[in-house]
Write a protein that holds these residues in place. Structure first.
Motif, PDB file in Angstrom:
ATOM      1  N   HIS A  66      45.076  43.582  37.849  1.00  0.00           N
ATOM      2  CA  HIS A  66      44.055  43.391  36.809  1.00  0.00           C
ATOM      3  C   HIS A  66      44.683  42.517  35.728  1.00  0.00           C
ATOM      4  O   HIS A  66      45.728  42.858  35.167  1.00  0.00           O
ATOM      5  CB  HIS A  66      43.631  44.746  36.238  1.00  0.00           C
ATOM      6  N   THR A  91      43.596  42.026  45.711  1.00  0.00           N
ATOM      7  CA  THR A  91      42.525  41.454  44.906  1.00  0.00           C
ATOM      8  C   THR A  91      42.972  41.224  43.463  1.00  0.00           C
ATOM      9  O   THR A  91      43.633  42.074  42.861  1.00  0.00           O
ATOM     10  CB  THR A  91      41.312  42.397  44.915  1.00  0.00           C
ATOM     11  N   ASN A  93      41.642  41.058  39.807  1.00  0.00           N
ATOM     12  CA  ASN A  93      40.489  41.489  39.010  1.00  0.00           C
ATOM     13  C   ASN A  93      40.551  40.855  37.629  1.00  0.00           C
ATOM     14  O   ASN A  93      41.579  40.927  36.947  1.00  0.00           O
ATOM     15  CB  ASN A  93      40.494  43.012  38.872  1.00  0.00           C
ATOM     16  N   LYS A 138      37.804  39.325  42.119  1.00  0.00           N
ATOM     17  CA  LYS A 138      36.707  40.237  41.837  1.00  0.00           C
ATOM     18  C   LYS A 138      36.231  40.058  40.405  1.00  0.00           C
ATOM     19  O   LYS A 138      37.029  40.050  39.465  1.00  0.00           O
ATOM     20  CB  LYS A 138      37.131  41.685  42.063  1.00  0.00           C
ATOM     21  N   TRP A 140      33.650  41.491  37.484  1.00  0.00           N
ATOM     22  CA  TRP A 140      32.696  42.427  36.914  1.00  0.00           C
ATOM     23  C   TRP A 140      32.506  42.059  35.458  1.00  0.00           C
ATOM     24  O   TRP A 140      33.473  41.842  34.719  1.00  0.00           O
ATOM     25  CB  TRP A 140      33.184  43.880  36.997  1.00  0.00           C
ATOM     26  N   GLU A 180      30.627  42.062  41.422  1.00  0.00           N
ATOM     27  CA  GLU A 180      30.344  43.492  41.259  1.00  0.00           C
ATOM     28  C   GLU A 180      29.149  43.673  40.341  1.00  0.00           C
ATOM     29  O   GLU A 180      28.890  42.844  39.467  1.00  0.00           O
ATOM     30  CB  GLU A 180      31.589  44.171  40.677  1.00  0.00           C
ATOM     31  N   ASP A 242      34.523  49.413  45.890  1.00  0.00           N
ATOM     32  CA  ASP A 242      35.368  50.106  44.935  1.00  0.00           C
ATOM     33  C   ASP A 242      35.027  51.584  45.091  1.00  0.00           C
ATOM     34  O   ASP A 242      33.990  52.053  44.622  1.00  0.00           O
ATOM     35  CB  ASP A 242      35.082  49.652  43.497  1.00  0.00           C
ATOM     36  N   ASP A 285      38.934  52.550  43.067  1.00  0.00           N
ATOM     37  CA  ASP A 285      38.810  52.157  41.659  1.00  0.00           C
ATOM     38  C   ASP A 285      38.590  53.434  40.871  1.00  0.00           C
ATOM     39  O   ASP A 285      37.459  53.836  40.623  1.00  0.00           O
ATOM     40  CB  ASP A 285      37.668  51.171  41.467  1.00  0.00           C
TER      41      ASP A 285
END
Length: 387
Positions: A66, A91, A93, A138, A140, A180, A242, A285
């Motif tokens: 992340h 991934t 994020n 990813k 969001w 997402e 997730d 997640d």
């Protein structure tokens, strides 16, 4: 029956569940971030903990990062460190929700300067993907509005589309964008990507590298998530999951904790739609606020494995026959027979054949890792949400 047994074991041995770096750090609710002794202080220490999860489950070979929570000077070096521990970086994020500039949104913000800042961050994440060898980016977005008239709903969709297109066009060969959705929070009047339909529409327009991510905690109560999964698989647009569990909203509890039957139903549609291959990414997640983190992550991986095993045991021929004949009770009974099967002995067998302890949680506790890191990780700032 033996052939079925062996086929199920082969599928389980091939299954991989990605763990999230942030689940190893301190986390909490919007009221309080709780601390635990021995939590990692750096991305490197997060990988050390993730390696333990993979060591005892054999099913968690990748770790999601992340950004900026896991920001480092040398991502290639971080990838090499992961590889030395039997892991890969997974991934990437993005984070466009923890900056004061994003009060009114990020890529959908009415101010072009803020939108530029958000898109530049997403492009930087694409660069990180290249350095880490990650396949998936990813996205969001916490973007939305709280009041009627606060902003133009259609204009915000146009801004979102423009931002996604710029990032999509920067993706290299073999890279994917996973979009997402979340139906509310932190915005309460409108959310700019509130449901799978909105995410699907944007991904469809973008092209084959764009797919939808299903977070199992991001739906209204009563939503039939397995229908969404079946539809996205049918359209070739399901990019990943997730996994977590929820009672009321985005609770981020351990996968399979609140409603293991729902997790089974979802996994059946994954099996039915031939989604167990590498095209669909399985990731946890979750936030472990009151329970010890590593055992909770191990348990969550095991819960996903158990739901998968039960889904694989559904007698699909018998189910199809009952469905064709309109035998409602028999069709339901076929599903329930599989769900009610105790698959723990089967999974213990799989682990033993892979050279693992049949009880990963017990093996972790015997390892002494928790005591070791509690003694060693003294001083410095524990990793957390960055809130």
């Amino acid at each position: 029956m033996t052939d079925v047994h062996e086929a199920v074991k082969a599928a389980l041995k091939a299954q991989a569940v990605e763990t999230p770096s942030w689940a190893y750090g301190n986390s909490g609710t919007r009221f309080k971030v709780f601390t635990q002794p021995g939590v990692p202080r750096t991305p490197w220490e997060k990988l050390d903990d993730a390696a333990k999860v993979h060591e005892f489950t054999g099913a968690a070979p990748t770790v999601a990062l992340h950004i900026p929570w896991d920001e480092v000077d040398d991502y290639a070096a971080l990838a090499a460190y992961a590889e030395e521990r039997g892991l890969r970086l997974g991934t990437i994020n993005s984070n466009t929700f923890q900056d004061d500039d994003y009060r009114l949104g990020s890529v959908c913000h009415p101010d072009a300067k803020v939108r530029r800042k958000a898109v530049d961050h997403l492009l930087a994440c694409v660069d990180i993907m290249e350095a880490t060898g990650s396949r998936d980016l990813k996205l969001w977005f916490a973007d939305g509005t709280n009041y009627p008239g606060q902003d133009d709903i259609r204009d915000r969709q146009d801004r979102l589309s423009e931002a996604l297109r710029e990032v999509y066009d920067r993706l290299g060969e073999g890279r994917r964008m996973l979009l997402e959705y979340k139906f509310f929070e932190p915005a309460f009047y409108t959310t700019d990507v509130p449901d799978w339909g909105t995410a699907y529409a944007h991904c469809l327009k973008l092209g084959p590298k764009a797919r939808v991510v299903v977070d199992t905690g991001h739906h209204a109560p009563g939503t039939n998530i397995e229908f969404i999964v079946a539809t996205l698989l049918r359209e070739g647009k399901l990019g990943g999951f997730d996994f977590n569990s929820r009672f009321y909203a985005d609770d981020d509890l351990m996968a399979g904790a609140a409603d293991p039957f729902q997790l089974f139903r979802i996994m059946y549609e994954v099996v039915r739609g031939e989604g167990l291959g590498p095209d669909v990414a399985f990731m946890l997640d979750q936030c472990h606020n009151v329970e010890a983190k590593i055992p909770a992550i191990i348990r969550s991986v095991m819960n996903v494995q158990e739901a998968t095993a039960k889904a694989l045991l559904v007698d699909r021929q018998a189910l199809a026959a009952a469905q064709r004949s309109g035998d409602v009770l028999e069709a339901n009974a076929v599903l329930m027979d599989a769900y009610n099967t105790d698959v723990r002995p089967l999974l213990a067998e799989v682990r033993e054949e892979c050279g693992l302890d049949p009880d990963p949680v017990a093996a972790y506790h015997r390892s002494g890792w928790a005591r070791k890191v509690t003694e060693e990780r003294v001083g410095g700032a524990p990793a957390g949400w960055g809130a």
